[in-house]
Design an enzyme around this catalytic site. Structure first.
Site, PDB file in Angstrom:
ATOM      1  CG  ASP A 186      -1.665   1.259   1.278  1.00 27.92           C
ATOM      2  OD1 ASP A 186      -1.522   2.003   0.518  1.00 27.92           O
ATOM      3  OD2 ASP A 186      -2.333   1.334   2.248  1.00 27.92           O
ATOM      4  CE1 TYR A 190       6.690   2.426   2.368  1.00 25.57           C
ATOM      5  CE2 TYR A 190       6.035   2.080   0.008  1.00 25.57           C
ATOM      6  CZ  TYR A 190       6.518   1.644   1.392  1.00 25.57           C
ATOM      7  OH  TYR A 190       6.937   0.365   1.540  1.00 25.57           O
ATOM      8  CG  ASN A 207      10.186  11.941  18.138  1.00 27.11           C
ATOM      9  OD1 ASN A 207       8.809  12.029  17.927  1.00 27.11           O
ATOM     10  ND2 ASN A 207      11.007  12.737  18.308  1.00 27.11           N
ATOM     11  CG  ASP A 208       4.754   7.312  16.102  1.00 29.05           C
ATOM     12  OD1 ASP A 208       5.527   6.777  15.420  1.00 29.05           O
ATOM     13  OD2 ASP A 208       3.764   6.670  16.783  1.00 29.05           O
ATOM     14  CG  ASP A 227      18.220   7.836  19.675  1.00 28.58           C
ATOM     15  OD1 ASP A 227      19.288   7.891  18.915  1.00 28.58           O
ATOM     16  OD2 ASP A 227      17.805   6.761  20.148  1.00 28.58           O
ATOM     17  CG  ASN A 231      21.889   4.293  18.398  1.00 26.54           C
ATOM     18  OD1 ASN A 231      21.548   5.188  19.179  1.00 26.54           O
ATOM     19  ND2 ASN A 231      23.357   4.053  17.769  1.00 26.54           N
ATOM     20  CB  SER A 263       5.952 -19.249   6.375  1.00 24.93           C
ATOM     21  OG  SER A 263       6.305 -20.238   5.628  1.00 24.93           O
TER      22      SER A 263
HETATM   23  C1  LIG Z   1      10.462  13.988  18.680  1.00 28.27           C
HETATM   24  O1  LIG Z   1      10.588  14.775  17.481  1.00 28.27           O
HETATM   25  C2  LIG Z   1      10.171  16.254  17.497  1.00 28.27           C
HETATM   26  C3  LIG Z   1      10.207  16.785  16.199  1.00 28.27           C
HETATM   27  O2  LIG Z   1      11.549  16.844  15.752  1.00 28.27           O
HETATM   28  C4  LIG Z   1      11.068  16.988  18.744  1.00 28.27           C
HETATM   29  O3  LIG Z   1      10.541  18.152  18.769  1.00 28.27           O
HETATM   30  C5  LIG Z   1      10.947  16.143  19.813  1.00 28.27           C
HETATM   31  O4  LIG Z   1      11.878  16.704  20.936  1.00 28.27           O
HETATM   32  C6  LIG Z   1      11.294  14.450  19.730  1.00 28.27           C
HETATM   33  N1  LIG Z   1      11.184  14.032  20.802  1.00 28.27           N
HETATM   34  C7  LIG Z   1      11.984  13.035  21.399  1.00 28.27           C
HETATM   35  C8  LIG Z   1      11.637  12.384  22.765  1.00 28.27           C
HETATM   36  O5  LIG Z   1      13.114  12.889  20.821  1.00 28.27           O
END
Ligand SMILES: *[C@@H]1O[C@H](CO)[C@@H](O)[C@H](O)[C@H]1NC(C)=O
Ligand SMILES: *[C@@H]1O[C@H](CO)[C@@H](O)[C@H](O)[C@H]1NC(C)=O
Ligand SMILES: *[C@@H]1O[C@H](CO)[C@@H](O)[C@H](O)[C@H]1NC(C)=O
Ligand SMILES: *[C@@H]1O[C@H](CO)[C@@H](O)[C@H](O)[C@H]1NC(C)=O
Ligand SMILES: CC(=O)N[C@H]1CO[C@H](CO)[C@@H](O)[C@@H]1O
Length: 577
Positions: A186, A190, A207-208, A227, A231, A263
């Site tokens: 899908d 992306y 970091n979503d 980060d 890692n 599988s």
């Molecule tokens: C996650 O990314 C956002 C946007 O770059 C940033 O502001 C935020 O501090 C980050 N959070 C962490 C836990 O690194």
């Protein structure tokens, strides 16, 4: 197709697919033709066998035994409810037939989950009844007042339209469709950076809200403030002002691990607890809801990308990912499994797009290509040889895959092609042993089970799961030719961004290793399907992989990072996998 195997095993467990006409409600046209009556028949025979055996084990009535089975099922995913509905619909007939000492084959033929098409052989799991089959079936039909021509009860065909069942039907459908290798990826998922984040199972994002943070990338600005490669290493050492990522990881040549598998790679597993009446309890089905949503794969425990240490494990070996991480903690979380049930050289192109590696931004990767069975395994028993991939076809698809990888992988990556095993060990080690369904009464061996699957055209591998010695040998011969083709490609082709190696899938060696430790060969095969390598085998394979690669191509695995203990002291578990 192993994917079909999975589907058919969903059936008995969820109790809703066995309804023979539900297939057309659940699946698109293409799929419903693949979901033959064979799956319904197998599902029915397994469920009725379990009911019958539960009654035997507890010396109870069939009614009580069906209720017992439902009571064991979890509420989650409507499993328990579904079970009671199915009892309501089919229970009275099943009771009558089992009380007449009819076996599961007769019950399922009477209820028309199983059908014998004209000119086709009669498929049965148990030895046929002493009286002539036709006569027994006639007797059974009269007992439940079913005429052969009569259509199945209307309620049965509508099981998925019952309001409280529609949800579980939906769930199963999604689960099955997701696992189909021929389903296209899908592309909506992306967004702006298509290759940076797939939605496939891989190292957890840290970091979503930040699309540019994901496992496997080269650190952005040495991860001074965040980060970026997930890692778990970031920030600046206050003593000297040097970023930790630079201090600990620069020059350590971090790399990720990516599995292109089938599988077996996904670690397909159906728990024998779900079908073994003598050991069944409230606890038996605890893991079923999770298994259902994970398409019966357990990647978290798999030999290549597994990251959980299983306390119940019989061996101490670790997955390839955990070893790479142990060697260099900077590799933390950098794993991707791009595996599908049913995957083969011929359909890999349909889902390889979900592999995510950015050539400019990411670290190199070790890619394991392990299509270890489906190129020679077909589920149809009419001329299985003609369904197998030829060396020419394999060559052209693998070259296509490698060219694609060359366009995706960062320079300095490695690709390892796995050969195909010689599957004759399956028959040789299992044919006379009892299948979990046959252990109570010592009546069903794997030879019976294989031939039942084969007759129903739902075998995960007709060629090797067969009593026909010639066919088994021909299947192995083709597997060897395909392995030779892969070996030749590895020896003769070069690519810009990775070096290429070939490894034999040496199951004999695994067997020997296991026997040296006092184990038996059959303990390496999944007991329910009698086909897939189990967790122990998968970890032994990982061990074999590691040792061989370390010996022959040490550059692939990289060096021990001297800063590992510093990383542990400062960052603990690095945020978990
Ligand atoms: C996650 O990314 C956002 C946007 O770059 C940033 O502001 C935020 O501090 C980050 N959070 C962490 C836990 O690194
Ligand atoms: C099983 O149950 C029946 C009837 O309830 C009883 O007569 C029989 O003795 C029981 N058998 C065993 C082995 O407990
Ligand atoms: C790719 O890496 C190899 C060494 O791993 C190096 O010799 C080669 O020059 C690199 N190629 C490019 C295009 O950077
Ligand atoms: C065994 O398999 C071979 C190859 O498919 C086939 O030609 C032969 O007829 C089979 N033998 C039996 C007894 O089915
Ligand atoms: C080998 C492995 O871990 N396979 C899994 C990869 O991720 C997909 C998608 O989540 C799963 O379906 C596979 O089981």
């Amino acid at each position: 197709m192993k994917s079909l195997w999975k589907i058919l095993m969903v059936a008995p467990l969820v109790f809703s697919l066995p309804v023979h006409t539900s297939a057309s409600l659940l699946y698109s046209d293409q799929l419903s033709t693949r979901l033959s009556t064979g799956h319904n028949c197998l599902g029915c025979v397994v469920v009725v066998s379990v009911v019958e055996q539960l009654a035997q084990v507890h010396n109870s009535t069939v009614q009580a035994s069906m209720e017992r089975l439902c009571s064991y099922l979890p509420e989650k995913l409507f499993l328990k409810t579904t079970c009671y509905v199915v009892i309501h619909m089919f229970g009275p007939d099943i009771i009558k037939l089992l009380n007449l000492k009819m076996n599961a084959d007769v019950v399922c033929h009477t209820l028309e989950f199983c059908k014998q098409d004209t000119g086709q052989p009669l498929c049965h799991l148990y030895p046929p009844p002493k009286e002539a089959w036709k006569f027994t079936l006639e007797k059974a039909r009269q007992a439940v007042k079913r005429l052969p021509a009569l259509k199945h009860s209307e309620s049965g065909s509508n099981v998925c339209s019952l309001p409280f069942l529609s949800k579980i039907c939906q769930k199963i459908r999604v689960s099955i469709e997701n696992s189909m290798p021929f389903k296209d990826v899908d592309s909506d998922k992306y967004s702006i950076f298509p290759t940076l984040r797939g939605y496939h199972w891989r190292g957890r994002d840290c970091n979503d809200s930040d699309k540019m943070a994901y496992p496997g990338r080269r650190p952005d600005n040495w991860d001074i403030h965040r980060d970026s490669n997930c890692n778990g290493i970031w920030g600046v050492d206050p003593k000297d002002g040097i970023p930790y990522e630079k201090k600990f990881c620069e020059g350590s040549k971090p790399k990720g691990i990516i599995l292109l598998g089938d599988s077996a790679g996904a670690h397909f597993h159906i728990s024998p607890k779900w079908i073994t009446a003598s050991q069944m309890s409230l606890k038996s089905f605890e893991s079923l809801p999770t298994a259902l949503t994970d398409e019966f794969n357990w990647p978290q425990l798999s030999g290549v990308t597994g990251f959980l240490e299983d306390p119940t494990s019989r061996i101490k070996e670790n997955s390839v990912y955990l070893r790479l991480r142990k060697r260099n903690h900077c590799n933390h979380r950098d794993y991707q499994n791009i595996s599908r049930n049913g995957a083969s050289s011929q359909n890999l192109e349909k889902f390889i797009k979900s592999l995510s590696r950015n050539q400019l931004l990411d670290q190199p990767a070790i890619v394991i290509y392990a299509m270890v069975g489906n190129d020679v395994c077909s589920s149809r028993n009419i001329d299985p040889l003609s369904e197998m991939t030829t060396p020419e076809k394999l060559y052209s698809k693998v070259m296509q895959t490698l060219k694609h990888l060359d366009s995706q992988l960062p320079n300095g990556s490695h690709v390892i092609l796995y050969g195909l095993p010689d599957g004759t060990f399956l028959w040789d080690n299992l044919y006379s042993r009892y299948h979990p369904l046959g252990q109570l009464n010592k009546d069903i061996t794997y030879a019976h089970f294989y031939s039942f699957l084969s007759c129903l055209q739902v075998s995960p591998c007709q060629g090797w799961m067969s009593s026909n010695k010639t066919l088994r040998a021909l299947t192995s011969e083709r597997a060897e030719q395909l392995s030779d083709t892969l070996k030749e490609i590895a020896a003769s082709k070069t690519f810009t961004n990775f070096d290429l190696f070939y490894l034999d899938f040496d199951f004999q060696e695994i067997l020997q290793e296991w026997q040296k430790r006092g184990g038996q060969p059959w303990q390496l095969i999944e007991p329910v399907d009698g086909f897939h390598p189990n967790k122990v085998a998968s970890l032994l394979l990982a061990d074999q992989f590691w040792k061989k690669v370390e010996l022959q191509w040490p550059q692939v695995l990289g060096k021990e990072n001297p800063f590992n203990t510093h990383i542990e002291q400062l960052f603990g578990d690095q945020g978990g996998h």
